[in-house]
Design a protein around this motif. Structure first.
Motif: not given
Length: 274
Positions: A176-181
């Motif tokens: 999720l962190a990767m996709d938000l960034a």
């Protein structure tokens, strides 16, 4: 009562813990129950009529939070576990920070563990700001977080799809962190926001947890990272947990259909933070 933030709690068979933590929440709560068998949903309905209880017919793990976010009516959503809560004033401060920073997709808080309020090592690492602070951002950038200690912009969370159901639990935050960034949102640490966390003493199957964590690290790498990183992760996973590698191999048709490399600037940030 905060009217800009909804707290979403995912739970399964933790009725007693909920009776301890639900009274501490200072915002509307949506409780998403992962098919509990301990009578928790009915007991919570009776004891806390203001809490919206969502009963799922199956255990969706961390992805149960997605349902809570979809049902929320506020622009921001805070996550809490059944053994945690946000301290007074934290959510109002979070809403003000989001209002002032339209590019902000996620804020993560200081986590204090147990009655003695020990600083969580994750918060200590985030406070050191290892990857710096973008110009105009409200705090240090983060590329990872603890799910019980974040507030998300509802719009941003839903646009990237929320938590991936295939990861289930343990390490679900990284993707999720990767996709938000990758979508251009800021993810920042704000130390003035505080979460109290009261985990129970270890008693679950530690070996199973390690296998799932190892599997999820490899799955996440195959889904988003370059081949060299995937190869290194696969080798380390093979040493740590061969069954985890086999689980990923069996999932490869699905994984390859959903593989999407990170943008170069996000990949560079991840590579530099490791």
């Amino acid at each position: 009562m905060n009217d800009r933030v909804t707290v979403v709690v995912a739970t399964r068979n933790r009725r007693d813990r909920l009776f301890e933590t639900l009274p501490e929440h200072r915002a509307p709560v949506i409780l998403v129950d992962n098919a509990s068998t301990d009578g928790g949903p009915d007991a919570i309905n009776d004891a806390f009529p203001a809490v919206e209880v969502v009963r799922l017919g199956e255990n969706r793990g961390a992805a149960a939070r997605n349902e809570g976010v979809r049902r929320a009516k506020t622009p921001y959503v805070a996550f809490a576990d059944d053994d945690s809560y946000w301290t007074g004033g934290s959510l109002a401060r979070a809403a003000a920070v989001f209002d002032a920073h339209p590019r902000l997709g996620l804020l993560t808080a200081t986590v204090l563990i147990g009655p003695e309020a020990r600083l969580d090592p994750v918060s200590e690492a985030q406070a050191a700001a290892p990857i710096g602070t973008p110009p105009g951002a409200p705090g240090p950038s983060v590329l990872g977080f603890l799910s019980c200690a974040v507030v998300v912009r509802r719009e941003a969370f839903l646009r990237v799809g929320g938590f991936e159901p295939r990861l289930f639990v343990y390490g679900e935050e990284e993707l999720l962190a990767m996709d938000l960034a990758a979508a251009g949102w800021w993810l920042c640490y704000e130390p003035s926001l505080v979460v109290r966390h009261f985990p129970l003493p270890a008693g679950r199957d530690v070996s199973a947890r390690r296998r799932i964590e190892a599997r999820n690290r490899l799955l996440t790498a195959v889904l988003r990272r370059p081949p060299a990183v995937v190869a290194r992760t696969a080798l380390s996973t093979l040493r740590e947990s061969p069954p985890a590698v086999w689980e990923v191999v069996r999932s490869l048709p699905w994984v390859l259909r959903h593989r999407r490399r990170l943008p170069p600037e996000v990949e560079a940030a991840y590579a530099g933070s490791r």
